[in-house]
Design an enzyme around this catalytic site. Sequence first.
Site, PDB file in Angstrom:
ATOM      1  N   TYR A 144      -2.618 -21.353  39.959  1.00 17.13           N
ATOM      2  CA  TYR A 144      -2.542 -19.962  40.400  1.00 17.13           C
ATOM      3  C   TYR A 144      -3.341 -19.101  39.438  1.00 17.13           C
ATOM      4  CZ  TYR A 144      -0.583 -15.380  41.616  1.00 17.13           C
ATOM      5  OH  TYR A 144      -0.418 -14.060  41.988  1.00 17.13           O
ATOM      6  N   ASP A 238      -7.921 -20.538  32.303  1.00 16.46           N
ATOM      7  CA  ASP A 238      -6.980 -19.467  32.603  1.00 16.46           C
ATOM      8  C   ASP A 238      -5.715 -19.722  31.791  1.00 16.46           C
ATOM      9  OD1 ASP A 238      -5.203 -17.611  33.531  1.00 16.46           O
ATOM     10  OD2 ASP A 238      -5.442 -18.090  35.657  1.00 16.46           O
ATOM     11  N   LYS A 266       0.333 -11.865  30.196  1.00 18.04           N
ATOM     12  CA  LYS A 266       1.721 -12.136  29.828  1.00 18.04           C
ATOM     13  C   LYS A 266       2.028 -11.862  28.341  1.00 18.04           C
ATOM     14  CE  LYS A 266       2.535 -14.635  34.003  1.00 18.04           C
ATOM     15  NZ  LYS A 266       1.695 -15.497  34.785  1.00 18.04           N
TER      16      LYS A 266
HETATM   17  C1  LIG Z   1       0.752 -15.023  35.997  1.00 22.79           C
HETATM   18  C2  LIG Z   1      -0.593 -15.638  36.097  1.00 22.79           C
HETATM   19  C3  LIG Z   1      -1.698 -14.949  36.606  1.00 22.79           C
HETATM   20  C4  LIG Z   1      -1.579 -13.568  37.218  1.00 22.79           C
HETATM   21  O1  LIG Z   1      -1.150 -12.633  36.301  1.00 22.79           O
HETATM   22  P1  LIG Z   1      -0.478 -11.264  36.840  1.00 22.79           P
HETATM   23  O2  LIG Z   1      -0.251 -10.471  35.606  1.00 22.79           O
HETATM   24  O3  LIG Z   1       0.758 -11.685  37.553  1.00 22.79           O
HETATM   25  O4  LIG Z   1      -1.466 -10.633  37.754  1.00 22.79           O
HETATM   26  C5  LIG Z   1      -2.938 -15.550  36.573  1.00 22.79           C
HETATM   27  N1  LIG Z   1      -3.084 -16.790  36.068  1.00 22.79           N
HETATM   28  C6  LIG Z   1      -2.057 -17.502  35.590  1.00 22.79           C
HETATM   29  C7  LIG Z   1      -2.286 -18.858  35.026  1.00 22.79           C
HETATM   30  C8  LIG Z   1      -0.766 -16.962  35.604  1.00 22.79           C
HETATM   31  O5  LIG Z   1       0.268 -17.684  35.159  1.00 22.79           O
END
Ligand SMILES: *Cc1c(COP(=O)(O)O)cnc(C)c1O
Length: 431
Positions: A144, A238, A266
């Site tokens: 994701y 990511d 995060k």
């Molecule tokens: C949570 C997450 C996102 C998206 O971040 P948001 O702050 O929710 O937009 C993108 N990549 C990874 C790996 C994530 O865990």
Amino acid sequence: MSISGSVKAFEQAQSLIPGGVNSPVRAFGSVGGTPIFIAEGKGAYLTDIDGNRYVDYVQSWGPLIFGHRDESIENAVIEAVKHGLSFGAPTQAESDLAQLVISMFDSIEKIRFVSSGTEAVMSAIRLARGFTNRDDIVKFVGCYHGHSDSLLVQAGSGAATFGNPSSPGVPADFTKHTLLATYNDIESVKKCFNDSKNIACVIIEPIAGNMGLVPADKEFLHELRELCDANGTLLIFDEVMSGFRATLHGAESITGVKPDIVTLGKVIGGGMPVGAFGARAEIMAKLSPEGPVYQAGTLSGNPVAMAAGLAAITKLKKNAEVISVLNERAKRLVEGMQQEASACGITMQIDTRGSMFGFFFNEKPVKNFADACSSDAKLFAKFHSMMLSKGFYFACSLYETGFISTATTDEMIEDTIKASAEVFKEIKNNG
Ligand SMILES: *Cc1c(COP(=O)(O)O)cnc(C)c1O
């Protein structure tokens, strides 16, 4: 335990907000039941609006590595608020946080802050396309990367590697540039490179946390790096979730594989909305206003958010042992639960990275999204609701990673294992 207040609040929310929530997974859709409405958090605990208290293994889906209301983060935010909420002009805190993050990630020479992980990844993809002058991207099924158009693609059936949008509202014309590969399967990536000579970047969660916790094999990442190099393609890690959670210096520091671009989110905001993407200077120079690739944000680098992030990352850098201490606890938690499950004839696959933990009710090891999907979802739903009613708040989907914070004590972990033993026995006896 009564949750009548949450039931009522959820009813009202559903009449006002689609599904009653502002982010879909919060709705408890995959496990059933009512989402708990939170009144407050303190340390490792959440208290709901009915006054029930829970040990929190979600931690706002990752950001709160020091638990709720960490004193140094809270004070930094209060101090920042007193000087103004937003200026739309540069502040020193942006450079301070930039310098800190750059000092911790070998592959980041310059960085830009945004307001969410979605925005960070979306911008990183644009930068990769602008840098390489190519259009196609490769993503892995089950990873994701936020909800932007070209990344909202899941496995199409059949052999086609070109993705179909997984949501109405995303034109197929946008996602035809997104090629799909299978996690931990280098042959599937080679196939993408055979199908397209126009691949700008490969994006991967090097420690996948959005199909449950599924770390990439080192060997696989090394081969991925070689493929990218051979094809003039950028490699994006990511690390919105794994950054500062699995290690303090990026997946690069534990796999030896250097990405071209890293995305963060995060933990980097200490609980406030912050995302970031960084790379070597040559790549970042393409970004507006230094270069032609446009990217902007009214609230980007917001002073209150920067203050929270700066406090969190400063504290992490000063207490580098935190990651291994938390990993010992995370290990104890999943190993303890696995033992109790096993005693009741239930097989659990477990893994940890730093303060991240994952478990699947599955007979086989989980290496990719298809493996994750073969887990016992009904058993997970039962486990989730029974643990919740005992005061243990786990993520409400088997495709999520669990988190512990520095506020999560050994005693809480032993209590959680004991509660899981009762749950597994009940499941075994009552089906
Ligand atoms: C949570 C997450 C996102 C998206 O971040 P948001 O702050 O929710 O937009 C993108 N990549 C990874 C790996 C994530 O865990």
